[in-house]
Design a protein around this motif. Structure first.
Motif: not given
Lengths: 383, 183
Positions: B1, B25, B34-39, B62-66
């Motif tokens: 990470m 994102g 690239r990679n991105a997570v949006f929460i 991104v495995l863990y998104p938090y």
């Protein structure tokens, strides 16, 4: 977007939107539903997009009617879907059973939130996994899939449609609020690169057609209303003509086939992801968002020198009993984090049959696990 | 990470915090590949209440998104600032709208003040304060390329507001350069 309304390329989508796009890519042209958090965005997206591809969107009066409309659309020849969450899923159970009995291809998406009852509408849960398996009355088998990302929601919604056509039954996509409301990159391939299973149409002329004579794989071809084939469907126990037959013998023949068409094809249906199982002392078995949270604990455990494997259920039903039993022979314990008070952990325990311990890490919902609690269980398991 | 870059935007509902998170994102994924997570996280209200957009950008999946503690915290309301300021590290970059947030916590890292709201009002449209903020963020963090963010903005806002939004981005970017960012 092409002239047919199909889109392809890279998009930044929520899981809900990816699910809807997966349905459209699979050929879904009918959606009936009732809005419910956190699945509403699937309905919203379908209401925008279905008219662009010549499909039909209906907001029904409730979830009972939604499920009934989906079954009707399927018999009318369309690929059909609905999407809901816990309370709506409960209301759909009766007509999911009708779909199983009539052998009706369709897809039901459950964006799980924390229950029971209305619970925490905007917050995550995995409490409907056993309801997915046993929620409707009577003996049956079902297929349910568990995606771990918006991309997988896209891919597995297509797969759910394909399995529903191949085995002629409602297929469940059991996702969670966490994935439905999460945005990530989703790659949508061009139409010709997407594998689509067409409806299995009758291979005999109309005068010879019997609606419930199965092919060798126990699945009968399906005539569509208006194409010249006469048929009758009923939720009552029926014979090969589709007419009600009120005997234990007819019941045995029909229900045995409904279960066997899934269970005898289970190896073709089941999909799992494995990592580092060989040589592992402990294996974390998980699914959906919990599988992603567990990866942090697995990485930390490996950094501590613990030999830990990862076993992710992509197909949750039918459950991979044989593979879990085989893994159980060589490990000390399974660690099962899930956002409920122990559901798939019961299946792991049953499959392991005492060869390895099963350590449940329950979470009542509203959030995901703290990776540290999973790590603690992994440490406990290798002691 | 370790390779993740974690951005937390917060404010009140209606400020466009969630849209800003989406734009970041989308810029990272669709325009930078690239990679991105949006929460997103928000209260039951459609307007008002503290809301939050978390974006994790990475060159790896991104495995863990938090986000536990972000690399950047950008606050556009007092309520949201107070809610999220305890969840930072010593090296977290804290950016505040100086007209909307009074930093109170004595032991928090000294924030970088900027006038997103005021710039938006000067441009004639309060609604673009979130995009002013994006310009500032892009200059200060260098987490994303200017072109990617601009393309993402244009793909996300109503067509007839494209020009206004690009001006808002430029103004926000320029205000950061004035503070010495982007060197």
């Amino acid at each position: 977007m092409s002239s047919t309304g199909q889109i392809s390329g890279e998009f930044f989508l929520s899981g809900d939107e990816a699910c809807a796009e997966g349905a459209l890519a699979a050929g879904c042209r009918f959606f009936a539903g009732y809005p419910i958090t956190p699945a509403t965005e699937i309905a919203e997206h379908m209401s925008d997009r279905l008219p662009e591809v010549g499909g039909t969107y209906i907001q029904m009066e409730d979830e009972l009617a939604s499920m009934a409309a989906v079954l009707g659309a399927s018999w009318g020849g369309l690929k059909a879907m609905t999407a809901t969450s816990g309370p709506g899923f409960s209301l759909m159970m009766e007509n999911i059973g009708l779909g199983l009995m009539l052998e009706t291809p369709c897809v039901v998406v459950n964006m799980q939130r924390a229950g029971p009852s209305t619970g925490l509408p905007t917050m995550t849960g995995q409490g409907d996994m056993m309801q997915a398996r046993w929620g409707s009355h009577g003996p049956y088998s079902i297929i349910a899939l568990s995606p771990a990302s918006p991309q997988e929601l896209f891919d597995l919604t297509i797969k759910a449609f394909n399995l529903s056509e191949k085995y002629r039954l409602p297929v469940l996509v059991m996702s969670e609020e966490s994935i439905g409301h999460m945005y990530e990159k989703v790659t949508i391939p061009t139409r010709e690169k997407i594998n689509i299973t067409p409806r299995r149409k009758p291979n005999v002329p109309p005068q010879e057609y019997l609606p419930y004579v199965p092919d060798d794989d126990l699945v009968p071809p399906m005539a569509i209303a208006g194409e010249g084939y006469r048929f009758h469907v009923t939720g009552l126990t029926h014979d090969e003509r589709g007419y009600p037959i009120m005997t234990a013998e007819a019941q045995d023949k029909l229900v045995r086939r409904l279960v066997d068409k899934i269970e005898k094809n289970r190896n073709a249906i089941i999909e799992v992801e494995e990592d580092g199982i060989k040589g592992a002392d402990v294996v974390v078995c998980s699914y959906g968002i919990s599988a992603r949270v567990a990866t942090v604990a697995i990485q930390r455990a490996r950094a501590l020198g613990i030999r830990v494997g990862m076993f992710r259920l992509i197909t949750v039903w039918p459950f991979p009993v044989e593979r879990v039993r085989e893994i159980a022979k060589n490990i000390k314990a399974f660690v099962v984090p899930e956002i409920n008070y122990g559901q798939m952990a019961l299946e792991v325990e049953r499959a392991a049959a005492g060869r390895a311990k099963t350590i449940l890490i329950p979470h009542m919902g509203g959030a995901v696990h703290d990776p540290e609690t999973i790590l603690d269980a992994i440490k406990q398991a290798v002691k | 990470m370790a390779n993740n870059y974690e951005i937390r935007l917060c404010g009140y509902g209606g400020q466009g915090i969630i849209l800003a998170g989406f734009i970041i994102g989308q810029a990272a994924t669709v325009y930078e590949h690239r990679n991105a997570v949006f929460i997103q996280d928000y209260g039951p209200e459609a307007r008002g209440g503290a809301c939050r957009a978390d974006v994790v950008i990475s060159d790896e999946p991104v495995l863990y998104p938090y986000i536990d503690t972000p690399d950047v915290l950008m606050a556009m309301s007092q309520e949201a600032y107070l809610k999220y300021i305890p969840q930072i590290r010593k090296d977290t970059l804290v950016i505040i709208d100086e007209d909307l947030v009074k930093p109170e916590t004595a032991n928090a890292r000294k924030p970088i003040p900027m006038p997103a709201r005021r710039i938006a009002v000067e441009l004639g449209r309060l609604a673009v304060a979130n995009v002013v903020m994006l310009g500032f963020l892009t200059a200060v963090t260098k987490a994303l390329s200017v072109d990617a963010v601009k393309e993402s903005i244009l793909a996300s806002v109503p067509k007839n507001t494209g020009k206004l939004n690009l001006s808002a981005f430029e103004e926000g970017y320029a205000s950061a350069l004035k503070l010495g960012a982007g060197k």
